[in-house]
Scaffold this active site. Structure first.
Site, PDB file in Angstrom:
ATOM      1  N   LYS A  60       0.827  -1.206   0.000  1.00 22.48           N
ATOM      2  CA  LYS A  60       0.000   0.000   0.000  1.00 22.48           C
ATOM      3  C   LYS A  60       0.869   1.268   0.000  1.00 22.48           C
ATOM      4  O   LYS A  60       2.087   1.188   0.078  1.00 22.48           O
ATOM      5  CB  LYS A  60      -0.968  -0.035   1.192  1.00 22.48           C
ATOM      6  CG  LYS A  60      -1.874  -1.283   1.193  1.00 22.48           C
ATOM      7  CD  LYS A  60      -2.945  -1.254   0.103  1.00 22.48           C
ATOM      8  CE  LYS A  60      -3.512  -2.605  -0.274  1.00 22.48           C
ATOM      9  NZ  LYS A  60      -4.441  -3.231   0.635  1.00 22.48           N
TER      10      LYS A  60
HETATM   11  C1  LIG Z   1      -5.470  -4.422   0.981  1.00 20.95           C
HETATM   12  C2  LIG Z   1      -6.939  -4.267   1.005  1.00 20.95           C
HETATM   13  C3  LIG Z   1      -7.728  -4.620   2.115  1.00 20.95           C
HETATM   14  C4  LIG Z   1      -7.164  -5.358   3.291  1.00 20.95           C
HETATM   15  O1  LIG Z   1      -6.120  -4.675   3.894  1.00 20.95           O
HETATM   16  P1  LIG Z   1      -5.203  -5.443   4.965  1.00 20.95           P
HETATM   17  O2  LIG Z   1      -4.505  -4.319   5.664  1.00 20.95           O
HETATM   18  O3  LIG Z   1      -4.277  -6.307   4.180  1.00 20.95           O
HETATM   19  O4  LIG Z   1      -6.078  -6.209   5.851  1.00 20.95           O
HETATM   20  C5  LIG Z   1      -9.071  -4.339   2.093  1.00 20.95           C
HETATM   21  N1  LIG Z   1      -9.649  -3.754   1.036  1.00 20.95           N
HETATM   22  C6  LIG Z   1      -8.942  -3.433  -0.068  1.00 20.95           C
HETATM   23  C7  LIG Z   1      -9.636  -2.764  -1.199  1.00 20.95           C
HETATM   24  C8  LIG Z   1      -7.575  -3.693  -0.119  1.00 20.95           C
HETATM   25  O5  LIG Z   1      -6.879  -3.399  -1.219  1.00 20.95           O
END
Ligand SMILES: *Cc1c(COP(=O)(O)O)cnc(C)c1O
Length: 387
Positions: free
Chosen positions: A188
């Site tokens: 991210k």
């Molecule tokens: C990455 C992601 C999540 C989950 O995030 P985590 O921190 O890995 O639990 C949820 N929704 C979307 C759209 C994502 O890209």
């Protein structure tokens, strides 16, 4: 700058980590304070300040953040939450684990975001909330979703996993809904390894979420992480173990301080991709909507076999053969067997999301990329499209 030898695989979504993070984590390890403590508190304050929000609560993932937010809505069995098929499975799973039924509405074919009119058509007397995802970092039409929520008396939870930098009419995404949930997963825009954050419109909701995220122990339990001596705690709900560690926050504090610098780097890469792919038989991302800031989290190409002569999956394989890591965000949730069996979802019911899911490819976009890496990606795309 050092040059990545072409013979080494370019890992998709590999984060840029600098010396300050390494030092801060080492500091936590040396101090012996690994768990939830002052660095988490500082990361929460810094994050709230960046978002121009009053307060924020850190957790160990966005999945946890979404789960807690939905549990806090006090959903009852049979209640429905409308969301997008073009998302990570965590979005739908959080709804299910909060005891409700996820309902899919289709996306807009241009923005790839949940289409407010499609959502309206899915509203039933059982609908309790709408859960839009700011896909790839592109803000959803928050005027429309806010109006829909008011008109039908629905709650609004924003999945901001892609949207740390996103703004809509000058306001940060994540501040429109009852809750906004962010991710600091390794790929991210800001990373802590694993990690998440919640913004809440109401302080009481945020306080409840913090309790739910730490076993359901009363607010005083957080003071166990201080040095004020032993305090008894009270369990006031059956909660979860979702707290963030100082080791994670140690990374996040420095990552967040560089969020704008990394954004600028991704903006350069984005522009180079747009220029390089303009004349190729692929669809590049639509320009950002006016009066919004796109967080530039995912650069996606649509590979339509009719136009290119190459299938999306063949394209993925060719990119890998060129040593370039690629991603798929996402196969529509209605393609997944569990949801098909449990909810009867069919890909043809949300045709825009299904088509996008079958054509989309995400290219590397990390601020870590060097100019030579970007050039390698561009060359690989050209080779992969050559039939
Ligand atoms: C990455 C992601 C999540 C989950 O995030 P985590 O921190 O890995 O639990 C949820 N929704 C979307 C759209 C994502 O890209």
């Amino acid at each position: 700058m050092p040059v990545r030898p072409k013979e080494r695989f370019l890992v998709f979504g590999s984060p840029r980590i600098e010396e300050a993070e390494v030092e801060e984590v080492a500091g936590s390890l040396r101090s012996g304070w690994l768990g939830t403590g002052p660095k988490v508190a500082r990361f929460e304050r810094d994050f709230a300040a960046y978002m121009q929000a009053e307060h924020a609560a850190a957790f160990n993932s966005c999945t946890a953040a979404l789960h807690l937010s939905l549990v806090a809505l006090r959903l009852q069995p049979g209640d429905e939450v409308i969301t997008t098929p073009l998302t990570f499975c965590a979005t739908a799973n959080a709804i299910i684990h909060a005891g409700a039924v996820p309902v899919l509405a289709d996306v807009d074919p241009e923005t790839m975001n949940l289409d407010p009119e499609a959502v309206r058509r899915c509203i039933t007397p059982r609908t309790k909330a709408i859960l839009p995802v700011h896909f790839a970092g592109r803000p959803c039409d928050m005027d429309a979703f806010t109006a829909l929520a008011e008109e039908y008396g629905l709650r609004l939870v924003e999945d901001c996993a892609h949207a740390i930098e996103s703004t809509y009419k000058g306001r940060h995404c994540g501040t429109f809904g009852d809750f906004g949930c962010f991710s600091f997963y390794v790929t991210k825009n800001v990373v802590t390894g694993e990690g998440g954050m919640v913004l809440a419109r109401n302080k009481e909701d945020l306080d409840r979420i913090k309790i739910l995220g730490l076993h359901g122990m009363s607010a005083d339990a957080w003071k166990r992480f201080g040095d004020e001596g032993y305090k008894h705690y009270q369990v006031v709900e059956a909660g979860f173990k979702y707290n963030m560690m100082d080791i994670q926050a140690a990374i996040g504090i420095h990552q967040l301080a560089r969020v704008d610098r990394y954004y600028e780097r991704r903006k350069e890469i984005w522009a180079r991709y747009n220029e390089a792919f303009a004349d190729l038989p692929v669809t590049t991302p639509a320009p950002a909507q006016t009066d919004t800031k796109h967080a530039l989290h995912l650069y996606t190409l649509l590979v339509d076999q009719q136009r290119t002569g190459v299938s999306r999956d063949a394209f993925l394989q060719r990119m890998t053969a060129e040593n370039i890591g690629v991603g798929v965000h996402y196969l529509a949730l209605s393609e997944q067997p569990y949801y098909q069996q449990r909810f009867g979802w069919r890909p043809e019911d949300t045709p825009n999301a299904t088509r996008i899911g079958r054509q989309t490819v995400s290219l590397p976009l990390s601020a870590k990329l060097m100019d030579t890496d970007v050039q390698d990606v561009i060359e690989a795309v050209k080779i992969a499209l050559h039939s």
